[in-house]
Design an enzyme around this catalytic site. Structure first.
Site, PDB file in Angstrom:
ATOM      1  CB  SER A 131      -0.953  -0.040   1.191  1.00  0.00           C
ATOM      2  OG  SER A 131      -1.867   0.991   1.097  1.00  0.00           O
ATOM      3  CG  HIS A 132       0.258   3.770   3.309  1.00  0.00           C
ATOM      4  ND1 HIS A 132      -0.591   2.712   3.510  1.00  0.00           N
ATOM      5  CD2 HIS A 132       0.788   4.053   4.524  1.00  0.00           C
ATOM      6  CE1 HIS A 132      -0.596   2.381   4.785  1.00  0.00           C
ATOM      7  NE2 HIS A 132       0.237   3.173   5.432  1.00  0.00           N
TER       8      HIS A 132
ATOM      9  CE  LYS B  10      -3.362  -3.613   0.447  1.00  0.00           C
ATOM     10  NZ  LYS B  10      -4.119  -2.376   0.232  1.00  0.00           N
TER      11      LYS B  10
ATOM     12  CG  ASP C 275      -2.363   4.205  -1.609  1.00  0.00           C
ATOM     13  OD1 ASP C 275      -3.132   4.187  -2.588  1.00  0.00           O
ATOM     14  OD2 ASP C 275      -2.360   3.316  -0.741  1.00  0.00           O
TER      15      ASP C 275
ATOM     16  CG  ASP D 247      -2.712  -0.374  -2.683  1.00  0.00           C
ATOM     17  OD1 ASP D 247      -2.548   0.742  -2.157  1.00  0.00           O
ATOM     18  OD2 ASP D 247      -3.390  -1.271  -2.159  1.00  0.00           O
TER      19      ASP D 247
ATOM     20  CG  ASP E 146      -5.925   1.175  -1.181  1.00  0.00           C
ATOM     21  OD1 ASP E 146      -4.968   1.980  -1.080  1.00  0.00           O
ATOM     22  OD2 ASP E 146      -5.984   0.102  -0.551  1.00  0.00           O
ATOM     23  NE  ARG E 147      -3.722   4.174   3.071  1.00  0.00           N
ATOM     24  CZ  ARG E 147      -3.288   4.331   4.299  1.00  0.00           C
ATOM     25  NH1 ARG E 147      -2.776   5.489   4.671  1.00  0.00           N
ATOM     26  NH2 ARG E 147      -3.334   3.351   5.170  1.00  0.00           N
TER      27      ARG E 147
ATOM     28  CB  THR F   9      -8.966   0.775  11.790  1.00  0.00           C
ATOM     29  OG1 THR F   9      -9.270   1.954  12.527  1.00  0.00           O
ATOM     30  CG2 THR F   9      -7.968   1.110  10.706  1.00  0.00           C
TER      31      THR F   9
ATOM     32  CD  GLU G 134     -10.677   2.575   6.586  1.00  0.00           C
ATOM     33  OE1 GLU G 134     -10.454   1.954   7.613  1.00  0.00           O
ATOM     34  OE2 GLU G 134     -10.125   2.322   5.510  1.00  0.00           O
TER      35      GLU G 134
ATOM     36  CE  LYS H 268      -7.474   2.356   1.996  1.00  0.00           C
ATOM     37  NZ  LYS H 268      -7.298   1.004   2.516  1.00  0.00           N
TER      38      LYS H 268
HETATM   39  C1  G16 Z   1      -5.181  -0.241   5.508  1.00  0.00           C
HETATM   40  C2  G16 Z   1      -6.610  -0.648   5.478  1.00  0.00           C
HETATM   41  C3  G16 Z   1      -7.473   0.524   5.831  1.00  0.00           C
HETATM   42  C4  G16 Z   1      -7.070   1.084   7.179  1.00  0.00           C
HETATM   43  C5  G16 Z   1      -5.607   1.380   7.205  1.00  0.00           C
HETATM   44  C6  G16 Z   1      -5.228   1.688   8.625  1.00  0.00           C
HETATM   45  O1  G16 Z   1      -4.959   0.699   4.500  1.00  0.00           O
HETATM   46  O2  G16 Z   1      -6.968  -1.124   4.189  1.00  0.00           O
HETATM   47  O3  G16 Z   1      -8.803   0.107   5.812  1.00  0.00           O
HETATM   48  O4  G16 Z   1      -7.749   2.248   7.481  1.00  0.00           O
HETATM   49  O5  G16 Z   1      -4.861   0.271   6.768  1.00  0.00           O
HETATM   50  O6  G16 Z   1      -3.881   1.681   8.842  1.00  0.00           O
HETATM   51  P1  G16 Z   1      -3.286   1.653  10.312  1.00  0.00           P
HETATM   52  O7  G16 Z   1      -3.646   0.320  10.918  1.00  0.00           O
HETATM   53  O8  G16 Z   1      -1.828   1.852  10.079  1.00  0.00           O
HETATM   54  O9  G16 Z   1      -3.909   2.802  11.047  1.00  0.00           O
HETATM   55  P2  G16 Z   1      -3.971   0.391   3.290  1.00  0.00           P
HETATM   56  O10 G16 Z   1      -4.166   1.560   2.372  1.00  0.00           O
HETATM   57  O11 G16 Z   1      -2.637   0.347   3.968  1.00  0.00           O
HETATM   58  O12 G16 Z   1      -4.388  -0.920   2.727  1.00  0.00           O
END
Ligand code: G16
Length: 550
Positions: free
Chosen positions: A120-121, A133, A284, A286, A288-289, A351, A370, A383
């Site tokens: 992800s990010h 994932k 980000d 992938d 989704d953000r 979360t 979120e 997302k």
């Molecule tokens: C992931 C989840 C999100 C979540 C985030 C929280 O995001 O897919 O639903 O809000 O983690 O991150 P943390 O646990 O660090 O607060 P992503 O974009 O990393 O897949």
């Protein structure tokens, strides 16, 4: 389909459990160097295949955000899928597939699930992070029992199965046989563009751009570049150069592909400078953000969710507005105010996007979001960064207001939830656990206490009972409320790979007042001091303050 001349041999390889593959908030993440250890990816892949048990005849979607080591991992995944009886894998060209687009493909093709190679990010490159994932047939992230079972399997595995075969060429679209399995290399961009066209008024957005409206989209050298160019520049005529950093790179150009004011500081600076475009966004690793900016203004993710929910009816895909909204617990309550005004429910979940999927599947909500910069709808089960950008554009095209005006009108109608997240990064995990444990023990004594002039009305740990399937999730963050006005939430991040990150979420509501325009940090000063006194942070960590204020 290319005929399979030399039938590849199936090998059963002895392996030893490789530790460190613990599922977090969103899939499995590790330092890339760890993931490159002998047997690591093989062990994880075999465990996934054993748990999701894709028997003969099953199909999967495969791709990722293009980060370092994905190319090698994809070849291993393909050869192991073939050796484990999978009949068909649809793999994105060059392995580049955004998470929302993977979700759309899984749903459209009605396959059994998907594997998305992304952290992800988190930063990429050899010194960065690797991630995987696992998504299920509804297109959404695998629920906790599945990821826990995968983790347990990694610890007991003693053999994996792989096909001895040459690598598959992922550069051109077409079908190839890999032993008994069909590998279909496809271009995911056209289907995603089509899906977006079905939801948004492309003519109205084109007219907006024709009127002189200018935007910038920062793809952060991550996976959204090709999608954003096809949508914004080719379809919507936003103009060449609208999309910057559009070429996906294994190390994301050395940047951290996290769309926030720190890691996309250049974009923020551009929007606050003379001659700024009207609108800007970033996504980000992938895809989704999202981050949304207007000229001279950053839109916080919680406010963005509220604005999108309040105006969704302006887009053809949501003519009656949302049937319900869902937000994660630490996300501000701005969306709750919109739900109340619209007469629809607003669900508060832990979360992690997986908690929205059951609500979306049951038709209880249309829009979810979120604080961590994710928003999406029932069009997929993830997302979706570009979806949020297009819904914003659709709304701006209809309302013909600037982003700042739109937000000002929103706050004037619903009131404003000032919001900020403070992150303490790289904390020793044992120390982080101890801080949360101490806080947990203090909770019963807090109600009734007045701290920094704020009286604690409630203090407790968030536990969730899924209203659709009745499953429960405990220890999902500590909430301290100061009446209905203010709140502090404490939670450990579930997405890091080195050390722990402690998150403190702060918020305070203010009724509509056209004369008040405090900055969030100023408006939240008292809540921040109260939260610091309750938790003992930052003193307990011996730091002057948080590493990041978002
Ligand atoms: C992931 C989840 C999100 C979540 C985030 C929280 O995001 O897919 O639903 O809000 O983690 O991150 P943390 O646990 O660090 O607060 P992503 O974009 O990393 O897949």
């Amino acid at each position: 389909m290319t005929p399979d001349r030399s039938a590849p041999a199936l090998r059963t390889v002895p392996t030893a459990p490789v530790p460190g593959q613990k599922p977090g908030t969103s899939g499995l993440r590790a330092r890339t160097v760890e993931a490159m250890q002998p047997n690591w990816i093989e062990n994880l892949t075999q465990s996934i295949l054993d748990v999701i048990a894709p028997g003969a005849g099953s199909s999967l979607v495969l791709g990722g955000d293009g980060r370092f080591f994905n190319d090698r991992a994809i070849q291993v995944l393909l050869k192991m899928a073939a050796a484990n009886g999978v009949a068909h894998v649809a793999v994105a060209r060059n392995g580049l597939l955004s998470t929302p687009s993977a979700s759309a493909e899984i749903r459209h093709r009605r396959v059994d699930g998907g594997l998305i190679l992304s952290a992800s990010h988190n930063p990429g490159g050899e010194d960065g992070d690797f991630g995987l994932k696992v998504n299920i047939a509804n297109g959404g992230p695998a629920p906790e029992p599945v990821t826990d079972a995968i983790h347990r399997r990694t610890l007991e595995l003693d053999v994996y199965r792989v096909l001895d075969a040459p690598d598959i060429n992922l550069a051109s679209v077409g079908n190839t046989a890999l032993g008994p399995m069909r590998v279909e290399v496809f271009d995911p961009v056209p289907r995603y563009v089509e899906l977006m066209r079905s939801l948004f008024d492309f003519d109205a957005i084109r007219a907006l751009f024709r009127s002189g409206f200018r935007m910038r989209f920062d793809a952060m050298h991550a996976v959204t570049g090709p999608y954003a160019q096809a949508l914004l520049e080719d379809e919507l005529s936003a103009g060449p150069g609208t999309v910057v950093n559009a070429t996906p790179k294994p190390d994301f150009g050395g940047r951290h592909p996290d769309p926030n004011p720190v890691h996309a500081a250049d974009l923020v600076a551009e929007l606050f400078a003379r001659g700024a475009p009207d609108f800007a966004a970033a996504s980000d690793g992938d895809g989704d953000r999202n981050m949304i900016l207007g000229r001279g203004i950053c839109v916080g993710p919680s406010d963005s969710l509220a604005v999108l929910a309040a105006n969704a009816h302006l887009a053809p895909g949501y003519p009656d507005g949302p049937v319900g909204i869902a937000r994660s617990m630490p996300t501000s309550r701005a969306a709750d105010r919109v739900a109340r005004a619209l007469g629809i429910p607003c669900f508060e979940t832990p979360t992690g996007w997986k908690y929205f999927a059951t609500l979306l599947d049951a038709g209880r909500v249309t829009i979810c979001g979120e604080e961590s910069a994710g928003t999406g709808s029932d069009h997929v089960r993830e997302k979706d960064g570009l979806w949020a950008v297009l819904l914003w554009l659709n709304i701006l095209a209809v309302r013909r207001r600037s982003v700042a005006e739109l937000l000002g009108e929103h706050w004037a109608r619903f009131g404003r939830d000032y919001y900020s997240r403070h992150d303490y990064e790289g904390v020793d995990p044992a120390a982080a656990d101890a801080i949360i444990e101490t806080l947990r023990r203090r909770l019963p004594e807090l109600p009734g206490q007045t701290i920094e002039g704020l009286t604690v009305s409630h203090a407790g740990e968030f536990a969730y009972v899924d209203p659709v399937d009745g499953s429960t999730s405990e220890h999902q963050g500590i909430r301290v409320s100061f009446g209905t006005e203010a709140r502090a939430v404490f939670r450990l991040s579930g997405t890091g790979t080195s050390g722990a990150t402690l998150r403190v979420y702060l918020e305070r509501f203010e009724a509509p007042d056209p004369h008040r325009f405090d900055t969030p940090q100023a408006a939240l000063a008292r809540v921040t001091r109260a939260a610091d006194r309750i938790s003992g942070l930052p003193g307990l960590l011996g730091r002057a303050g948080p590493d990041m204020r978002g």
